[in-house]
Design an enzyme around this catalytic site. Structure first.
Site, PDB file in Angstrom:
ATOM      1  N   HIS A 173       6.127  -2.185  -8.922  1.00 48.71           N
ATOM      2  CA  HIS A 173       4.880  -2.472  -9.639  1.00 48.71           C
ATOM      3  C   HIS A 173       5.073  -3.743 -10.460  1.00 48.71           C
ATOM      4  O   HIS A 173       6.113  -3.902 -11.111  1.00 48.71           O
ATOM      5  CB  HIS A 173       4.516  -1.297 -10.550  1.00 48.71           C
ATOM      6  N   ARG A 209      -2.902   2.861  -1.847  1.00 44.52           N
ATOM      7  CA  ARG A 209      -3.502   4.194  -1.896  1.00 44.52           C
ATOM      8  C   ARG A 209      -2.604   5.116  -2.704  1.00 44.52           C
ATOM      9  O   ARG A 209      -1.374   5.010  -2.620  1.00 44.52           O
ATOM     10  CB  ARG A 209      -3.642   4.783  -0.493  1.00 44.52           C
ATOM     11  N   LEU A 210      -3.257   6.026  -3.430  1.00 39.59           N
ATOM     12  CA  LEU A 210      -2.517   7.060  -4.141  1.00 39.59           C
ATOM     13  C   LEU A 210      -2.155   8.140  -3.123  1.00 39.59           C
ATOM     14  O   LEU A 210      -3.001   8.561  -2.335  1.00 39.59           O
ATOM     15  CB  LEU A 210      -3.415   7.637  -5.238  1.00 39.59           C
TER      16      LEU A 210
HETATM   17  C1  GRF Z   1       3.124  -6.623  -5.166  1.00 37.07           C
HETATM   18  O1  GRF Z   1       2.803  -7.384  -6.299  1.00 37.07           O
HETATM   19  C2  GRF Z   1       3.546  -5.236  -5.584  1.00 37.07           C
HETATM   20  O2  GRF Z   1       4.181  -5.199  -6.818  1.00 37.07           O
HETATM   21  C3  GRF Z   1       2.228  -4.525  -5.677  1.00 37.07           C
HETATM   22  O3  GRF Z   1       1.472  -5.007  -4.603  1.00 37.07           O
HETATM   23  C4  GRF Z   1       1.898  -6.358  -4.307  1.00 37.07           C
HETATM   24  C5  GRF Z   1       2.204  -6.411  -2.842  1.00 37.07           C
HETATM   25  O4  GRF Z   1       2.434  -7.717  -2.414  1.00 37.07           O
HETATM   26  N1  GRF Z   1       2.432  -3.081  -5.662  1.00 37.07           N
HETATM   27  P1  GRF Z   1       2.973  -8.017  -0.941  1.00 37.07           P
HETATM   28  O5  GRF Z   1       1.997  -7.357   0.027  1.00 37.07           O
HETATM   29  O6  GRF Z   1       4.339  -7.427  -0.833  1.00 37.07           O
HETATM   30  O7  GRF Z   1       2.976  -9.501  -0.790  1.00 37.07           O
END
Ligand code: GRF
Length: 190
Positions: A106, A88-89
């Site tokens: 990210h 969510r933003l």
């Molecule tokens: C990860 O790839 C992260 O970079 C992105 O959402 C994913 C979350 O994965 N923002 P997890 O729930 O930590 O396995």
């Protein structure tokens, strides 16, 4: 000793990697905030003994929910708020309140490929070098100041590339969090 809260919506593999790293030292994961009932991250939190707060957005205005989350973060007295797959933003009031103490990971080399499906879009576009970014959160989508990046070479299949990128996340994110907790003494508490 420093403490953090993690906000996550999904599987929680980053959550678990961070808990693993912090449990080896003097820092603490004090709270999980999750917005999805049934998310696997809740099971991980239970297994690891991390208290969880389920934020309910259904039929409620975002600022109301975010005020509730802030209250939980204040009660937990955490130094750093860590987004790990929080889908969510966050609104300007929330972001403003935790600015400089709110970080995200990210799965791309930002500013390339912000937003969802970043790995698949980069892979389909033929990028040979991909990677992960840890950054401070601002009001935009994956736009805040970059703290650290780790490059990952493209693999032959999308699945293998995703695996390699997630491994890079699990390596980089806990280390950056440790660095932030240990830099310049005790950060100001939230
Ligand atoms: C990860 O790839 C992260 O970079 C992105 O959402 C994913 C979350 O994965 N923002 P997890 O729930 O930590 O396995």
């Amino acid at each position: 000793m420093g403490s953090i809260a993690i906000l996550a919506s999904g599987s929680g593999s980053n959550f678990e990697a961070i808990c693993g790293e912090l449990s080896r030292g003097r820092h603490e994961v004090r709270l999980l905030v999750c917005d999805r009932p049934g998310a696997f991250v809740l099971e991980r939190a239970k297994r690891l003994g991390v208290p969880a707060f389920l934020a309910s957005y259904k039929g409620r205005e975002r600022p109301v929910v975010e005020r509730e989350i802030s209250q939980k973060l204040d009660e937990a007295r955490v130094d750093l708020v860590v987004l790990a797959g929080y889908m969510r933003l966050l609104g300007p009031d929330f972001v403003g309140r935790y600015k400089g103490r709110l970080v995200n990971i990210h799965p791309s080399l930002l500013p390339a490929w912000p937003g969802t499906e970043a790995i698949a879009r980069a892979w389909r576009a033929g990028d040979s070098t991909m990677g992960v970014t840890v950054h401070f959160v601002d009001e935009g989508m994956d736009t805040g100041p970059i703290i650290r990046q780790l490059a990952v070479q493209r693999r032959d299949s999308l699945a293998d590339t995703e695996t390699a990128i997630h491994q890079a996340e699990h390596l980089l994110y806990p280390l950056v969090i440790l660095e932030l907790l240990e830099s310049t003494g005790e950060p100001e508490r939230c």
